[in-house]
Design a protein around this motif. Structure first.
Motif, PDB file in Angstrom:
ATOM      1  N   LEU A 111       0.821  -1.207   0.000  1.00 27.23           N
ATOM      2  CA  LEU A 111       0.000   0.000   0.000  1.00 27.23           C
ATOM      3  C   LEU A 111       0.853   1.254   0.000  1.00 27.23           C
ATOM      4  O   LEU A 111       0.611   2.187  -0.763  1.00 27.23           O
ATOM      5  N   MET A 147      -7.325   8.802   1.023  1.00 26.91           N
ATOM      6  CA  MET A 147      -6.906   9.000   2.404  1.00 26.91           C
ATOM      7  C   MET A 147      -5.978  10.185   2.514  1.00 26.91           C
ATOM      8  O   MET A 147      -5.233  10.484   1.583  1.00 26.91           O
ATOM      9  N   MET A 178      -2.091  10.585   1.392  1.00 24.29           N
ATOM     10  CA  MET A 178      -1.807   9.493   0.468  1.00 24.29           C
ATOM     11  C   MET A 178      -2.500   9.752  -0.856  1.00 24.29           C
ATOM     12  O   MET A 178      -3.461  10.505  -0.930  1.00 24.29           O
TER      13      MET A 178
HETATM   14 CU1  CUA Z   1      -3.900   4.758   2.384  1.00 25.40          CU
HETATM   15 CU2  CUA Z   1      -1.684   4.889   1.899  1.00 25.40          CU
END
Ligand code: CUA
Ligand code: HEA
Ligand code: HEA
Ligand SMILES: [Cu+2]
Lengths: 99, 690, 207, 299
Positions: free
Chosen positions: A94, D176, D179
């Motif tokens: 991620l 987010m 991000m």
């Molecule tokens: Cu959600 Cu990096």
């Protein structure tokens, strides 16, 4: 009495091996090896020391009486591997894709 | 320093209702009043009927696994009433929520958050734990759980969590971010109030309690089986209980950890999941679902166990595919630890990660399918009696495969990108939770009820309730699939697209039917208690059962078995009845040691509730007081002596012989008279095939 | 079954029931430890995933904070305490009388307290350098992981005190033997976790 | 295959009701997703239908008192076992293969063609802000894209976690703070659709929808040019957007004639992202979207 001595020896051996493995692990830092090698050494000595302590302190071995405990530990390690490994895999993936 | 922390009169819904009278605040104040009225009337009733002593002696301080099991189920029922009411209110609200709706958005979000938390952790979980508690020691021929006092403590912890959620209805507000409580929304910055704290301090004790229960069940099944009860002779329900226990042991720590990390963020300004300073909210989702996914299988596995027992008993057949069923159960348990990411396919990880977890998820369909087919094969060429548990089983078969199918659909990341966070998902999980878990528990309760209380449940009302559940379920939740495919998000306090309305109306109507079903369920209990003489089955075997628990009187004596049975096969009791010597007299009885009554569980419950409440409201002196109390209780327990009581052999012999005599004087009934008052709990051999 | 079922356990010949109960307790405790292992595992994974510049958020990193000498000394204390804990088990198994057991237990407790003192000193040093748990996500996970281990050690110290009190009041009964055995499992387990901590946190951090 | 076509017909018949969902797709991604849904459902039926038919049949045929064959000892049959394990396994292998292939193909990070139109998306409480850095256009609560051209969205939020979805075009992806996630989509034809945030984020959650318009070339040019004399989106007006409220609340607070603004700080998106990485704590009153948000610029 001799049994007691045998068991005491086993604790002492365990301690000595643990000291040795700890020393190896700690020595990697001042030695300044390449990072990969350092990590490998640390990892290997940690795993070995865990095995040593399981064997000499917690008295886990391959004997029949201990099989249940051993199975329990192995199963737990499997799940631990899945959870911790999975977490690291997911989160690093991620963060690579989000920055 | 403020003596009462952040507490003051304004945090109650009553002051809201006075300051700002509206439907919204009245609903909240009404719910709070219901809790208070309910609690007060329980106190009055207990006093009126002089039940305090028996309640204290026989229940609250008992370490008997059957009574603890019953208390779990009663707790579940109380919480269920609230959970179902909230579900119905949500459906009612949404049916009127085109461009608005009667409740405020805040209130609606509190509703789905408490509803989800309650249903999973304080309804389904205690039902499962309670049923396992009641049944497993009986099925494996044990006297009690391995750790009876710890058993009590587990119950105390779960009850503490439940109590705190109930308190949140009257004092202050609950969390609004769903049962998953994702930060940063639930962090201090975005939810500065007490809501998430209530959630945290309800979940943490419940999680600890379940973890301890898991240890207890696992050790009991590993170590306390009767002689001859090898693993491959254990009844299927016990097998599922074992797998559930193992999952509890390993799946509960993550939720405890993630909730405590959230607590550190909120109380101490840590940065695990915050927006700033290197917090990582994705890790919360990750840890939560490491618990959350196994959790749903923790719930469903014991239901699978119930189906195995019910299918075999009521088709008067051996279970088909024992080995397959055991293998399938274990595979589900293990694989369920490898799939958690399917709850956040849409977080942005690479296709390879999604594929790995997607395929792992789908694989679970295989063992589940095997189980479904095995139960069908069990019914095949049997002599099926359409009793209440079998009605539930039928509903399960038809509806659960639909829920499973939509699960498999969700397991495809490609499709999940579209239906994640929509009502399609909501329909999926109700579709597996209700026909899977709750039907299973209802069937199990109907099946084992006579064992615990000595009388059967009324079949007519039972069947009515079961029918209503099935119809109500379909009406309420199948429309949500359609809404989900239309793109309606979950947790919507209102919407703007009139195209949603028809399905919303249908679902609201279904919720009404479900309320009827709930009423019918409670009626079943009331009617049965009224007719308990007529329904009594003191001889203990009303259904021509196959496993050990049926070889005891009903209700079962505190020590379960007068002498621990020797087991030589699967379906031990059925085999005895076919050719051996069931109900054989015993030549020698021995003294039986049982744990004494103790207030340990109760103390832990009170101290934990107090700690939680004080933490929610930042009343630090009370935190210290209660927590110290908790620690001292545990330390004091280490010094306790005289923790056991001895039942003399003579007493055991007297009761056992009396039961055997009663059996000898009774001729028993065939299965045709099973649901009549002729059924006293002794099964006569069935007539030969026509 | 032989007396060797669990080394350190010496319940004597005529204690069938006690033996059964003690086996239950020991196995149950093993299972609990495995559950605890998962707790630590989650924190280890969190820590590992937080060992990135982003999670350190511009705050101090390992190189600025870790002191290998101190870590080494803590390791030595803990290892020594494992050995003395083992000696207590041996005394339990082969010697009658409580004196020796109590002595070894007390030594174990002292070593454990030494470990804890060093750890707290390290924390204090870190905080003095501005490295509080509130400074960054990485530090939060560091304090959580190491701190949880420290809390376990603290609980172990309380446990030793309770055991000593019990021995003092009651002598070495069967029940206390089982409890001592369980305590030994717990203490050795904490040493195992510490191996993980010094490898993953401190050594890896400095490598 | 017949079942498949029946299903398709059923779905198409119901399509008016599905007008905002992915069952009436406006672009290739949603089209593929719908096809995948139908494929998976159809294949799964092989395992499901026998249960749906078999259970009532068995219950009827073997009910007590009917006197059908009775074999109480029947508990194992190898051929049956092989079928029970084999058929689901085979189905899952097929489904797994498709899953693999379609997940790679529809990875939201994969551009749908060369040189996609870049759109930056910032999730706020409770509105979406779209930035077109190459066109210097910003738009609140309305996403306009040229028909037939691949679009690449870069998403972040300046508040809690959210999830961006336009069902008719493509599935959702989380956004987010601090991000950046990607979502690629494309419209095949002119049309309108609705999109939203699907991740609950507070009392304004239900208002956080967006109007999506896929327009032809002329429409696109006109839309972009029309933004030239719209009010500017700079840090002051951005601070206003950070306050809690819907897109229309924001538009009226900023006196906008329509949803468009002129993007005067092309770097805005990256500023927002990196505001979470500067090593400074963000006080609750400086956190956009928080209840106590008091932007510095307006104090
Ligand atoms: Cu959600 Cu990096
Ligand atoms: C076990 C779990 C469970 C159960 C039973 C239910 C039951 C119901 N649920 Fe739900 N629900 C959840 C778990 C459950 N739910 C979860 C986890 C969420 C998500 C929350 C979130 O968003 O975070 C949710 C969310 C949720 C929503 C919000 C949807 C949204 O996000 O928009 C709604 C809306 O109407 C709803 C409705 C209902 C209704 C009407 C019922 C009931 O009325 C249905 C009928 C009730 C039963 C079928 C129970 C029957 C059982 C018995 C009667 C037992 C009897 C006991 C004994 C005999 C001892 N649920
Ligand atoms: C008891 C509870 C329970 C059970 C049993 C299941 C069972 C399954 N669930 Fe479900 N699930 C939940 C409870 C449950 N789930 C909850 C509560 C959530 C959401 C929580 C939230 O977000 O709030 C959820 C969410 C959820 C998601 C996440 C979706 C999202 O957030 O976007 C996914 C995705 O993969 C999923 C998949 C599955 C699968 C594949 C199964 C499988 O186990 C199903 C297996 C069963 C069958 C397939 C039917 C029988 C089989 C056959 C007849 C034979 C063969 C079939 C084939 C070969 C296909 N579930
Ligand atoms: Cu899941």
């Amino acid at each position: 009495m001799s049994e007691e001595r045998r068991e005491r020896r086993s604790y002492l051996i365990g301690t000595l091996l643990s000291i040795l493995l700890t020393a190896i692990a700690f020595a990697t830092i001042p030695l300044d090896l390449p990072r990969g090698g350092t990590m490998l050494l640390i990892g290997i000595s940690a795993v070995l020391q865990v095995i040593v302590q399981l064997r000499f302190f917690l008295h886990i071995d391959l004997s029949r009486q201990k099989r249940e405990d051993l199975q329990l530990i192995l199963f737990s390690l499997l799940l631990l591997g899945i959870m911790a490994g999975g977490t690291i895999w997911i989160l690093t993936n991620l963060s690579q894709r989000m920055m | 320093m403020k003596l009462l922390g952040n507490l003051n009169w304004d945090v109650t819904p009553f002051s809201d209702a006075i300051n700002d009278p509206s439907t919204n605040t009245f609903v909240a104040a009404g719910a709070a009043s219901l809790v208070i009225i309910g609690a007060v009337s329980v106190l009055i009733l207990l006093t009126w009927f002089r039940l305090w002593r028996p309640l204290w002696r026989d229940w609250l301080t008992s370490a008997d696994h059957k009574r603890i099991g019953v208390m779990y189920i009663v707790l579940a029922l109380v919480m269920l009433a609230r959970g179902v009411a909230e579900g119905a209110v949500m459906r009612g609200h949404q049916a009127m929520a085109l461009n608005g709706g009667p409740l405020s958005a805040d209130h609606f979000s509190e509703l789905f958050s408490t509803h989800g938390t309650i249903m999973i952790l304080f309804v389904a979980m205690p039902l499962v734990t309670g049923l396992i508690n009641i049944v497993v020691p009986l099925q494996i021929g044990a006297r009690d759980m391995a750790f009876p006092v710890m058993n009590q403590v587990s119950l105390g912890l779960t009850a503490a969590g439940a109590a705190l959620i109930m308190v949140s209805l009257v004092i202050g507000r609950f969390e609004t971010g769903g049962w998953t409580a994702y930060p940063p929304y639930t962090g201090k910055v975005f939810s500065p109030g007490e809501g998430p704290d209530y959630w945290i301090w309800s979940v943490v004790p419940a999680g600890l309690g379940s973890m301890l229960s898991g240890i207890n069940f696992a050790v009991t099944i590993y170590k306390c089986r009767a002689p001859g009860m090898t693993y491959m002779r254990m009844p299927l329900f016990t097998w599922t209980a074992l797998c559930t226990a193992i999952m509890m042991i390993y799946a509960m720590p993550p939720v405890t950890v993630s909730s405590l990390m959230l607590a550190l963020d909120r109380y101490a300004g840590f940065h695990f999941f915050s927006n700033d300073l290197g917090g990582n909210m994705m890790n919360y989702a990750n840890i939560f679902w490491m618990f959350g996914h196994p959790e749903v299988y923790i719930l469903v596995l014991p239901a699978y166990g119930v189906w195995s027992e019910v299918a075999a008993t009521f088709s008067a057949k051996q279970l088909y595919g024992y080995v397959s069923l055991v293998t399938a159960t274990m595979s589900i348990a293990v694989i369920s630890f490898t799939v958690w990411l399917h709850h956040f396919f849409t977080m942005g990880q690479s296709a390879s990660v999604n594929i790995a977890f997607g395929i792992a998820t789908m694989i679970i369909a295989v063992p589940t399918g095997v189980k479904v087919y095995d139960w069908m094969a069990t019914l095949w060429r049997g002599r099926i009696r359409m009793t209440v548990p079998v009605i539930y089983l039928t509903g399960f078969f038809i509806l659960f495969v639909i829920g499973g199918l939509t699960g498999v659909i969700l397991a495809n990341p490609t499709i999940d990108y579209q239906v994640h966070n929509t009502l399609f998902l909501v329909a999926h999980f109700h579709n597996v939770l209700i026909p899977g878990v709750l039907f299973g528990m209802l069937a199990g309760i109907h099946y084992w009820f006579p064992k615990v209380f000595g009388f059967r449940l009324d079949e007519t009302w039972g069947a009515r309730a079961a029918g209503l559940w099935v119809v109500g379920f379909c009406l309420t939740f199948l429309p949500l699939y359609v809404l989900g495919l239309m793109g309606m998000p979950r947790r919507s306090p209102s919407f703007t697209d009139p195209a949603y309305l028809p399905m919303e109306y249908l679902a609201a109507f279904g919720a009404v039917v479900i309320l009827g079903a709930l009423a019918a369920t409670f009626t079943t209990y009331i009617v049965s208690i009224r007719h308990r003489k007529w329904l009594a089955v003191p001889l203990g075997d009303p259904w021509d059962g196959r496993t050990l628990e049926w070889a005891t009187p009903a209700p079962v004596p505190e020590w379960n078995f007068a002498v621990i049975p020797e087991v030589s096969s699967r379906d031990a009791f059925a085999l005895e009845k076919e050719g051996g010597t069931p109900y054989a007299p015993v030549s020698r009885y021995a003294d039986i040691t049982l744990p004494r009554r103790t207030t340990m569980g109760l103390t832990v419950c009170v101290a934990t509730t107090g700690t939680g409440f004080a933490l929610v409201w930042h009343i630090w002196w009370l935190v210290i007081l209660c927590f110290t109390g908790l620690l001292l209780t545990m330390i004091a327990r280490a010094f306790a002596t005289n923790t056991e009581q001895i039942i003399p052999a003579a007493e055991v012999a007297r009761q056992h012989r009396r039961w055997l005599d009663a059996i000898a004087q009774n001729t028993g009934i065939t299965r045709d008279a099973e649901c009549t008052s002729a059924n006293r709990g002794l099964a006569a051999p069935d007539e030969v095939i026509r | 079954m032989s007396q060797n079922l669990h080394p350190g356990l010496n319940l004597g010949a005529s204690h069938g029931d006690a033996h059964q109960q003690s086996e239950l307790s020991v196995f149950g405790f093993w299972v609990f430890l495995m559950s605890d292992l998962i707790t630590f595992g989650v924190l280890f994974a969190t820590y590992a995933a937080s060992s990135t510049p982003i999670a350190m958020a511009g705050g101090p990193g390992p190189a600025a904070l870790f002191d290998l000498t101190s870590t080494g000394m803590q390791t030595a204390f803990l290892l020594a305490s494992s050995l003395t804990c083992g000696m207590a088990s041996l005394a339990l198994k082969y010697r009658e009388g409580p004196r020796r057991i109590a002595l070894w237990l007390a030594v174990t407790a002292l070593l454990g307290a030494g470990f804890l003192a060093l750890e707290l000193r390290d924390f204090a040093d870190m905080i003095a350098k501005g490295a509080t748990p509130m400074r960054s996500g990485w530090l939060s996970s560091l304090y959580a992981l190491v701190g949880l281990h420290g809390l376990h050690i603290t609980a172990g110290l309380v446990w030793i005190v309770v055991l000593l009190l019990l021995i003092w009041r009651r002598g070495v009964t069967d029940l206390i033997k089982t409890r001592l055995l369980i305590f030994a499992l717990y203490w050795h387990f904490l040493d195992l976790v510490w191996i993980g901590i010094f490898s993953v946190v401190f050594l890896r951090g400095l490598a | 295959m017949r079942r498949l076509s029946v299903l398709t017909i059923l779905l198409i018949a119901a399509s008016p009701a599905f007008s905002q969902g992915f069952l009436t797709p406006l672009g290739p991604v949603a089209e593929d997703q719908r096809a995948h849904l139908i494929r998976v459902t159809a294949v799964t039926m092989i395992a499901i239908v026998p249960v749906l038919i078999g259970v009532p049949l068995i219950l009827w045929r073997y009910r007590r008192g009917r006197g059908a064959a009775y074999r109480p000892g029947f508990e194992f049959s190898l051929p049956l076992e092989i079928t029970m394990w084999g058929v689901p396994t085979a189905i899952i292998i097929v489904l797994g293969g498709w899953l693999w292939q379609s997940t790679h193909k529809l990875d939201p990070y994969r551009p749908l063609g060369p040189d996609p139109l870049q759109v930056q998306v910032i999730g706020l409480n409770w509105k979406w802000l779209f930035l077109y850095p190459d066109q210097n256009v910003a738009s609140i609560g309305t996403l306009v894209i040229p028909e037939g051209q691949p679009v690449q969205l870069k998403l972040t939020t300046d508040t809690v976690m959210q999830s961006f979805m336009v069902p008719a075009l493509a599935g959702q992806i989380y956004a987010m703070p601090g991000m950046v996630t990607d979502l690629n989509l494309m419209a095949n034809a002119e049309g309108e659709a609705t999109g939203r945030n699907t991740q609950f984020n507070g009392v304004g959650f239900a208002d956080q929808s967006i109007a999506v318009r896929a327009v032809d070339d002329a429409g696109w040019q006109a839309w972009v040019e029309g933004a030239g004399n719209a009010p500017a989106l700079d840090s002051a007006s951005y601070a206003q957007l950070g306050r809690r409220g819907s897109a229309s609340d924001a538009a009226s607070a900023l006196d906008l004639p329509d949803s468009r603004m002129r993007l005067s700080e092309p770097d805005l998106f990256h500023q927002v992202v990196s505001s979470y990485h500067d090593g400074q704590p963000i006080a609750p009153d400086q956190q956009p979207g928080a209840p106590g948000y008091q932007p510095e610029a307006m104090k």
